[in-house]
Write an enzyme that holds these catalytic residues in place. Structure first.
Site, mmCIF file in Angstrom:
data_model
loop_
_atom_site.group_PDB
_atom_site.id
_atom_site.type_symbol
_atom_site.label_atom_id
_atom_site.label_comp_id
_atom_site.label_asym_id
_atom_site.label_seq_id
_atom_site.Cartn_x
_atom_site.Cartn_y
_atom_site.Cartn_z
ATOM 1 N N LYS A 220 8.480 -5.840 -13.119
ATOM 2 C CA LYS A 220 7.369 -5.458 -11.969
ATOM 3 C C LYS A 220 7.165 -3.714 -12.037
ATOM 4 C CE LYS A 220 6.190 -6.103 -6.990
ATOM 5 N NZ LYS A 220 6.606 -6.735 -5.849
ATOM 6 N N SER B 248 3.010 -9.562 -3.701
ATOM 7 C CA SER B 248 2.700 -8.394 -4.589
ATOM 8 C C SER B 248 3.190 -8.339 -6.244
ATOM 9 C CB SER B 248 3.364 -7.169 -4.168
ATOM 10 O OG SER B 248 4.569 -7.204 -4.096
ATOM 11 N N SER C 283 6.900 -11.625 -1.566
ATOM 12 C CA SER C 283 6.143 -10.947 -2.882
ATOM 13 C C SER C 283 6.900 -11.560 -4.161
ATOM 14 C CB SER C 283 6.331 -9.254 -3.036
ATOM 15 O OG SER C 283 5.390 -8.846 -2.266
#
Ligand SMILES: [Zn+2]
Lengths: 493, 479
Positions: free
Chosen positions: A80, A155, A179
């Protein structure tokens, strides 16, 4: 023979060990897959072609000298884009960090490099990890490989979609309110949030420090455990890092669930839950019971107000954590007549609407005269929830629930309604408030062919029990569906 | 007319001289090239996390104990939020409502009287970077650009807040000096005002004598010496009294001391400056101070200046000298103690140590002078073997050579001639050669004696005991 890009980490590791495939082959496969899917899915913010190539060659070189470093040596992984990577752009999908190259590796990245992992690139996220659909990215949304009209969740949507699409064999994300688990559920992969403190946060760009926890997204429960094991353990650079030994979970993958006490959370069902999700959850619970588990329904009243507490505490921490982005030392700078004006303009232009909304919310919640009613009250709810969970874990070994009340929704469906968007984290937030471990495993598809995630929650440091149950869920679910886009891509290969 | 009573409290910031900064491994070091002691943590880079420095925490506990404070069994760090270019995270890690140390006191001494000043709290925080304004005379509002140096960013800082127990500018100065001496004694900071490693801000208000309520307080900053602290407080007291007597009122604000103008001036008031939106620092665990650790640190404290001052006074040293001696260099105090042990009078020794010896050692730093040596020198003065002025010369040479006083005095030929026969002979000789002066003396012109003393001293090479010469002259002149 399946495409190398679709292998689990475990299988890829076997191929590397037997010499059937090289790290370079694996990298080629995921890069080829990315070249076919990225235009549509946009999983990555940055693909590090040169760095990944070098890492793969070094891995193959080590292997040729029998100096291989473990289960991740040569495995192409995605990170990420809120993990600091030395010299490699780290944007948090925000304009304010566009072009920013950190001078250091985060602890997790350093451990992955030490283990020989091949870092393919940095995946897309909601700006600063704030969001549940990856639509809050300054660089455009990521789309769901199961249906590009749908969001991948967020996310860590880029990481989840990359693992589902085969542009990485596995990935890391961060989980502040769900997330990792929510996008894992929406993309049909496994997503694991460890006990707070088991994985160092040093070098993870902070969203909400007391909730943030790093974890893996993978194609199997065993892979998730492998990735977790590679990065977990005390880090002297993170004061909140757990100083004891990491729970040993691998032996429990094969033990089954006989006599394991499982509690189905009453508060995580009913209104707002898609019937298909509820049905799949109940079906899995029945199967677990049939496998010997002792199932009961349990009530945790604080779960109903967990979301409200979270949306006061997290923004409060955000308002301080994001204060450093001011144009003074790095990142975007929009000039002004005075320093104050420069800072104000930089922040106004650099942050997107959701980041701005949460900064304002948090600033307000901490303000003199409001502190106790908002932030103070939210902390009391948090304490209450921690106590409730501690009590319930006296009666049951794990809790189960859906990982998300719905399957993947359409792009744009909730962007105008922040509250509706926040509600998509209702199942995942309690584990963040309590700092306890939780995992999402895909258990089926709804009528639209979209994946459904099943969540298992354990007590703090209860990873062994958590993986024991998760592995059984995986066996029972026999989830072997593939996104259609891959079948189509496969035809072109 | 109303009599006004000033009320003053002091806030002190002490930079600790730990090896590394408060939350990272960077060196704490002054005067280096800008931005050489920096890292992701003290630069506030994305993803960096703080780890508390155990040595700094031990230092603040020692400071708290030396100030007779209670040490909180558990204490928490908070984030103090405000935007400033040299504050890299735009929040300062500090402590809000759970400081490490609370409720202590410091006994100060002014003009021989002792006074107990309450200490409200001492808490731990991190220092900011430094803004170096370019152009426009270095002032922020007229500067054309600003450079930032983050070497100081994250240096451990202890803030000590007194209660408003001080009643004059002189008391404020005495408190500051005594507190500085205590910090120096603990050896936790360079404690240099001019370098900013110890910084004093004062809260000043005035009220009619006898009034229970406090007046509106004004915070004054930017004093970089004890003298300027005293002047600033005095000037602010005067300003407030003038305002009140003129029928105006005092506005709560922060004022800047202007050394050249000799007055305070209003700083631009920060908007909403009071709302720092403090909340618990989530990246750090609560600080826990185990009772046995605190006990050990307590029993390991050195003798503190205030206690030492009382001890010296008990030995017969006058209060003012005792205060200076108590705060002086430990090496000088060692010499004092040794000299007294060797039989010197404490008061005389204290005067020599805080006066001449301090001056000599400042000019020529040396470790060659011992307490026994000083005792020898003072004994020679007492016995009339050396004049006071010659003794100063001898001391300088003792410091340089390390030789004993008698050896030095002999080598420099400074021993007083106290041999009566030699003096008698010299006097007889001078009187014989000066019949005119003798006649003037005998006719009542007594001041001629000075002239004659001078001649005798010259003939003895200045080594005769002047008192003895005087006596002998008078006796022979009468005879
Ligand atoms: Zn540093």
């Amino acid at each position: 023979m399946a495409d190398l890009a679709d292998l689990t980490v475990a299988t890829a590791g076997e191929r590397l060990a037997t010499g059937e495939a090289s790290a370079a082959d694996l990298l080629d496969a995921v890069i080829r897959r990315a070249s076919l899917t990225e235009a549509e899915l946009h999983c990555y913010v940055t693909i590090d072609h040169d760095g990944a190539r070098r890492a793969a060659e070094e891995s193959d070189h080590r292997r040729s000298r029998s100096e291989s470093r473990g289960p991740l040596d040569g495995i192409p992984l995605a990170l990420k884009d809120n993990f600091c990577t030395r010299g490699l752009e780290t944007t948090c999908s925000s304009q304010i960090l566009s072009g920013y190259r950190p001078p250091y590796d985060s602890t997790v990245v350093a451990r992955l490099r030490d283990g020989g992992a091949v870092i393919v690139g940095k995946t897309n996220l909601d700006e600063f990890a704030m969001g549940s659909s990856t639509e809050n990215s300054a660089f455009g949304p990521t789309r769901n490989p199961w249906n590009p009209e749908r969001v991948p969740g967020g996310s860590s949507g880029g990481s989840a979609a990359a693992v589902a699409a085969g542009s990485a064999l596995a990935a890391f994300g961060s989980d502040t309110g769900g997330s990792i688990r929510q996008p894992a559920a929406l993309c049909g992969v496994v997503g694991f949030k460890p006990t707070y403190g088991l994985v160092s946060r040093f070098g993870l760009v902070a969203f909400s420090s007391s909730f943030d926890q790093i974890g893996p997204l993978a194609r199997s429960v065993a892979d998730a455990l492998t990735l977790f094991e590679a990065v977990a353990g005390h880090d002297p650079l993170d004061a909140t890092s757990y100083p004891g030994t990491v729970p040993e979970a691998r032996p429990s993958l094969e033990t089954g669930v006989k006599d394991v006490r499982i509690g189905l959370v009453r508060e995580l069902s009913g209104e707002g839950y898609e019937p298909a999700v509820t049905a799949a959850t109940n079906d899995m619970v029945a199967q677990l019971e049939a496998s010997g588990a002792i199932v009961s329904e349990v009530s945790l009243p604080s779960f109903a107000i967990a979301l409200s507490a979270y949306y006061l505490i997290a923004p409060a921490e955000v308002s301080a954590n994001l204060a450093r982005f001011d144009g003074v030392r790095y990142g975007l700078r929009v000039t002004g007549e005075t320093v104050e004006e420069m800072m104000a303009r930089t922040r106004a232009e650099g942050f997107g609407p959701e980041a701005t909304r949460r900064i304002l919310l948090g600033t307000y919640a901490l303000s003199a005269g409001y502190y106790d009613a908002f932030y103070g009250q939210a902390q009391r709810v948090r304490t209450k929830l921690i106590n409730e969970l501690a009590n319930v874990f006296e009666q049951v070994d794990v809790l189960v629930s859906p990982a998300s009340p719905t399957t993947a929704f359409e792009l744009g469906a909730k962007t105008q309604d922040p509250l509706a968007m926040y509600l998509t984290d209702v199942c995942t937030i309690p584990a963040n408030l309590a700092g306890t471990p939780a995992i999402s495993i895909p258990v089926g598809l709804d009528a639209d062919g979209l994946p459904i995630g099943f969540q298992v929650m354990g007590p703090a440091l209860g990873e062994a029990r958590l993986f024991q149950v998760a592995a059984e869920v995986e066996r029972l679910a026999t989830f072997d569906h593939r996104p259609e886009i891959l079948a189509a891509a496969g035809d072109r290969l | 007319m109303t009599d006004w009573e000033p009320v003053v409290g002091i806030e002190v910031h002490v930079e600790l001289k730990t090896a590394s900064k408060m939350f990272c491994g960077c060196a704490v070091s002054f005067g280096e090239d800008p931005n050489t002691n920096i890292c992701p943590v003290c630069l506030g880079l994305p993803g960096a996390l703080p780890v508390a420095n155990a040595a700094a925490l031990e230092s603040i506990v020692r400071i708290g104990l030396a100030l007779h404070c209670q040490i909180a069994p558990q204490s928490v760090f908070h984030r103090k939020n405000y935007f400033y270019a040299d504050l890299p995270k735009n929040f300062q890690v500090s402590q809000f409502d759970s400081p490490v140390a609370i409720n202590g006191w410091l006994d100060i001494n002014l003009d021989g009287t002792s006074n107990r000043v309450g200490i409200e709290r001492a808490h731990m925080e991190e220092d900011t970077g430094k803004s170096l304004h370019q152009g426009g005379g270095g002032r922020i509002h007229s500067a054309t650009s600003t450079r930032l140096d983050f070497n100081r960013s994250g240096v451990p800082l202890v803030e000590i807040v007194s209660r408003p127990d001080l009643r004059s500018a002189a008391e404020a100065r005495a408190y500051a000096q005594d507190l500085r001496a205590l910090i120096a004694e603990l050896d936790v900071s360079d404690a240099r005002m001019e370098e900013g490693s110890i910084r004093f801000d004062a809260n000043v208000s005035v009220r009619p004598v006898g009034a229970g309520e406090l007046g509106t307080k004004v915070e004054i900053k930017n004093m970089n010496s004890f003298r300027s602290l005293e002047r600033a407080v005095a000037s602010e007291i005067e300003r407030q009294i003038a305002l009140l007597e003129g029928g105006s009122r005092v506005i709560q604000e922060t004022r800047h001391w202007d050394e050249e103008a000799g007055s305070t001036r209003s700083m631009r008031t920060k908007e909403g400056s009071s709302d720092y939106r403090y909340f618990t620092e989530p990246d750090l665990l609560p600080l826990v101070f185990a009772a046995d650790t605190v006990d050990r640190l307590h029993s390991d404290l050195p003798e503190l200046p205030a206690d030492r001052r009382s001890r010296f006074e008990g030995m017969g040293v006058a209060a003012g000298t005792a205060r200076v001696l108590a705060m002086t260099d430990p090496e000088l105090r060692r010499i004092f103690t040794e000299a007294v042990a060797a039989g010197s009078d404490p008061m005389t020794t204290a005067i020599w140590v805080t006066g001449e010896l301090t001056a000599v050692l400042r000019k020529t730093p040396s470790s060659k002078v011992a307490g026994v040596g000083l005792a020898g020198l003072l004994a020679m003065v007492k016995e009339g073997k050396l004049s006071s002025s010659a003794a100063k010369e001898v001391l300088t040479e003792m410091v340089a050579s390390g030789d004993e006083a008698s050896v030095v005095a002999e080598r420099l030929d400074l021993l007083l001639v106290s041999d009566t026969n030699a003096i008698e002979a010299a006097v007889t000789e001078v009187l014989a050669a000066q019949p005119h002066a003798v006649a003037r003396y005998r006719s009542g012109e007594e001041k001629v004696i000075g002239f004659l003393v001078g001649l005798v001293m010259r003939s003895t090479g200045g080594k005769a005991d002047p008192k003895l010469v005087n006596e002998t002259l008078r006796r022979q002149l009468v005879g």
